[in-house]
Enzyme design. Structure first.
Site, PDB file in Angstrom:
ATOM      1  N   TYR A  25     106.646 -33.875  -0.171  1.00  0.00           N
ATOM      2  CA  TYR A  25     106.397 -33.076  -1.808  1.00  0.00           C
ATOM      3  C   TYR A  25     105.136 -33.984  -2.311  1.00  0.00           C
ATOM      4  O   TYR A  25     104.426 -33.556  -2.779  1.00  0.00           O
ATOM      5  CB  TYR A  25     107.875 -33.352  -2.369  1.00  0.00           C
ATOM      6  N   SER A  34     103.300 -32.354 -10.418  1.00  0.00           N
ATOM      7  CA  SER A  34     104.717 -32.970 -10.557  1.00  0.00           C
ATOM      8  C   SER A  34     104.249 -34.388 -11.210  1.00  0.00           C
ATOM      9  O   SER A  34     103.356 -35.117 -10.637  1.00  0.00           O
ATOM     10  CB  SER A  34     105.419 -33.108  -9.301  1.00  0.00           C
ATOM     11  N   LYS A  93     101.710 -32.863  -4.053  1.00  0.00           N
ATOM     12  CA  LYS A  93     101.415 -32.966  -5.340  1.00  0.00           C
ATOM     13  C   LYS A  93     100.141 -34.201  -5.591  1.00  0.00           C
ATOM     14  O   LYS A  93      99.540 -33.825  -6.592  1.00  0.00           O
ATOM     15  CB  LYS A  93     102.694 -33.302  -5.984  1.00  0.00           C
TER      16      LYS A  93
HETATM   17  N1  LIG Z   1     112.038 -28.169 -11.389  1.00  0.00           N
HETATM   18  C1  LIG Z   1     111.375 -29.188 -11.551  1.00  0.00           C
HETATM   19  O1  LIG Z   1     112.158 -30.317 -11.723  1.00  0.00           O
HETATM   20  C2  LIG Z   1     109.859 -29.511 -11.150  1.00  0.00           C
HETATM   21  C3  LIG Z   1     109.328 -30.764 -11.505  1.00  0.00           C
HETATM   22  C4  LIG Z   1     108.063 -30.904 -11.297  1.00  0.00           C
HETATM   23  C5  LIG Z   1     107.303 -30.036 -10.577  1.00  0.00           C
HETATM   24  N2  LIG Z   1     107.897 -28.800 -10.451  1.00  0.00           N
HETATM   25  C6  LIG Z   1     106.891 -27.736  -9.897  1.00  0.00           C
HETATM   26  O2  LIG Z   1     106.904 -26.679 -10.478  1.00  0.00           O
HETATM   27  C7  LIG Z   1     106.762 -25.334  -9.803  1.00  0.00           C
HETATM   28  C8  LIG Z   1     107.655 -24.354 -10.002  1.00  0.00           C
HETATM   29  O3  LIG Z   1     108.845 -24.773  -9.425  1.00  0.00           O
HETATM   30  P1  LIG Z   1     110.218 -24.419 -10.349  1.00  0.00           P
HETATM   31  O4  LIG Z   1     110.911 -25.716 -10.643  1.00  0.00           O
HETATM   32  O5  LIG Z   1     109.795 -23.453 -11.572  1.00  0.00           O
HETATM   33  O6  LIG Z   1     111.134 -23.927  -9.169  1.00  0.00           O
HETATM   34  P2  LIG Z   1     111.850 -22.237  -8.928  1.00  0.00           P
HETATM   35  O7  LIG Z   1     112.182 -22.030  -7.650  1.00  0.00           O
HETATM   36  O8  LIG Z   1     112.511 -21.856 -10.154  1.00  0.00           O
HETATM   37  O9  LIG Z   1     110.259 -21.429  -9.166  1.00  0.00           O
HETATM   38  C9  LIG Z   1     109.240 -21.345  -8.055  1.00  0.00           C
HETATM   39  C10 LIG Z   1     108.615 -19.792  -7.798  1.00  0.00           C
HETATM   40  O10 LIG Z   1     107.837 -20.007  -6.677  1.00  0.00           O
HETATM   41  C11 LIG Z   1     108.212 -18.768  -5.848  1.00  0.00           C
HETATM   42  N3  LIG Z   1     107.788 -19.021  -4.458  1.00  0.00           N
HETATM   43  C12 LIG Z   1     108.167 -19.835  -3.435  1.00  0.00           C
HETATM   44  N4  LIG Z   1     107.571 -19.816  -2.382  1.00  0.00           N
HETATM   45  C13 LIG Z   1     106.371 -18.922  -2.735  1.00  0.00           C
HETATM   46  C14 LIG Z   1     105.350 -18.628  -1.919  1.00  0.00           C
HETATM   47  N5  LIG Z   1     105.310 -18.912  -0.553  1.00  0.00           N
HETATM   48  N6  LIG Z   1     104.453 -17.701  -2.517  1.00  0.00           N
HETATM   49  C15 LIG Z   1     104.641 -17.230  -3.801  1.00  0.00           C
HETATM   50  N7  LIG Z   1     105.752 -17.528  -4.584  1.00  0.00           N
HETATM   51  C16 LIG Z   1     106.662 -18.558  -3.848  1.00  0.00           C
HETATM   52  C17 LIG Z   1     109.656 -18.728  -5.905  1.00  0.00           C
HETATM   53  O11 LIG Z   1     110.117 -17.551  -5.374  1.00  0.00           O
HETATM   54  C18 LIG Z   1     110.009 -19.215  -7.309  1.00  0.00           C
HETATM   55  O12 LIG Z   1     110.075 -17.746  -8.119  1.00  0.00           O
HETATM   56  C19 LIG Z   1     106.495 -25.958  -8.171  1.00  0.00           C
HETATM   57  O13 LIG Z   1     105.133 -26.167  -8.008  1.00  0.00           O
HETATM   58  C20 LIG Z   1     107.330 -27.415  -8.397  1.00  0.00           C
HETATM   59  O14 LIG Z   1     106.971 -28.139  -7.286  1.00  0.00           O
HETATM   60  C21 LIG Z   1     109.053 -28.633 -10.756  1.00  0.00           C
END
Ligand SMILES: NC(=O)c1ccc[n+]([C@@H]2O[C@H](COP(=O)([O-])OP(=O)(O)OC[C@H]3O[C@@H](n4cnc5c(N)ncnc54)[C@H](O)[C@@H]3O)[C@@H](O)[C@H]2O)c1
Length: 275
Positions: free
Chosen positions: A155, A143, A159
């Site tokens: 968090y 992130s 990260k």
């Molecule tokens: N959305 C943002 O703004 C953003 C920004 C930077 C980084 N991220 C990172 O992106 C990645 C994906 O997140 P996202 O934004 O797509 O969120 P999201 O919630 O849409 O998708 C995350 C997925 O991970 C799954 N998950 C949660 N716990 C789990 C576990 N214990 N085992 C297996 N799967 C699990 C969820 O069911 C979900 O399908 C994460 O690592 C998050 O930290 C997101």
């Protein structure tokens, strides 16, 4: 890795958001896709969607905090396809209490999914991937909160660790000749279901704390539009092809990284001045 067609990718957290965006981009490039997620119904839905590209799709329900389950995921992928060319360790969650009010459960949950889950993926996949001939690639979803301080302490702890893990893995791959490329994904705000990630909290406290991104489509600092996760997936695909170590999304986040760099440089200036 110039030609993705016919190769195999495993993606964790693939049922939603950025993981699903990667699945679309990589299936669209002709890869076989192994989708895994802790949420079963969305995982089945994702497999149907991604199958529309004509890709061979395998869906393996997996909780990344369960080490045996992650090894079983690797076993299933190798049994199905004989090799794993690309691993995307992407599953992640967030809890954002004021840090002095954080509970042991907040720390344990976020550390176990984001950091523990990534460690489990490396343990399960790397020994086999390094023995495969040809190019391989590992994508780690970190992130912008892993490159600059945004005040999201639990968090950020996970990260920053993932960024360090990826940078070190890239060095070690070079040193030992593993042939494993690495990309570290550092998005700003992306329009996903992340704001309700506590839906998967095992301690039943879902909804207790709203994440900063709880409002769909909002960047954490609210000034910039959140990106479509499919566009993040496209950037990840291109980074795998080009062998890029860092994948960033929002131009405005450069200032945060440069400010951090400048503060570290200032510390060196101080010792060089003999202060
Ligand atoms: N959305 C943002 O703004 C953003 C920004 C930077 C980084 N991220 C990172 O992106 C990645 C994906 O997140 P996202 O934004 O797509 O969120 P999201 O919630 O849409 O998708 C995350 C997925 O991970 C799954 N998950 C949660 N716990 C789990 C576990 N214990 N085992 C297996 N799967 C699990 C969820 O069911 C979900 O399908 C994460 O690592 C998050 O930290 C997101």
């Amino acid at each position: 890795m110039r030609d993705l067609a016919g190769r195999t990718v495993v993606i964790t957290g693939a049922a939603s958001g950025i993981g699903l965006g990667m699945a679309h981009a990589l299936a669209g490039a002709g890869m076989n896709v192994v989708l895994s997620d802790v949420e079963r119904a969305p995982l089945e839905q994702a497999a149907t969607e991604v199958g529309s590209y004509g890709a061979t799709v395998m869906a393996v329900p997996t909780d990344v905090t369960d080490r045996d389950a992650v090894f079983a995921l690797a076993d299933a992928a190798y049994a199905g396809f004989g090799r794993v060319d690309v691993l995307c360790s992407n599953a992640g969650v967030g809890a954002f209490p004021p840090i002095a009010d954080a509970t042991p459960a907040d720390w344990d949950w976020v550390m176990s999914v984001n950091l523990g889950g990534t460690v489990n993926c490396l343990l399960a996949f790397l020994p086999r991937m390094k023995e495969q001939a040809g190019e391989k690639h590992v994508v780690l979803t970190a992130s912008i909160a892993g490159l600059a301080p945004l005040g999201l302490t639990i968090y950020a702890t996970t990260k920053y660790a993932i960024v360090g893990m990826g940078e070190s893995l890239a060095q070690e791959s070079e040193t030992h000749g593993y042939g494993i490329g690495v990309s570290i994904v550092c998005p700003g705000g992306v329009d996903t279901n992340f704001g309700t990630s506590d839906r998967n909290r095992p301690d039943g406290t879902a909804g207790a704390q709203l994440a900063p991104t709880a409002q769909r489509g909002s960047d954490p600092d609210r000034r910039y539009p959140a990106m479509d996760p499919r566009d993040v997936g496209t950037r990840v695909r291109d980074a795998i092809i080009d062998g890029d170590l860092y994948v960033v999304t929002h131009p405005h986040t450069r200032a945060l990284v440069e400010e951090r760099g400048a503060r570290i440089s200032a510390a060196y200036d101080k010792i060089e001045r003999g202060a």
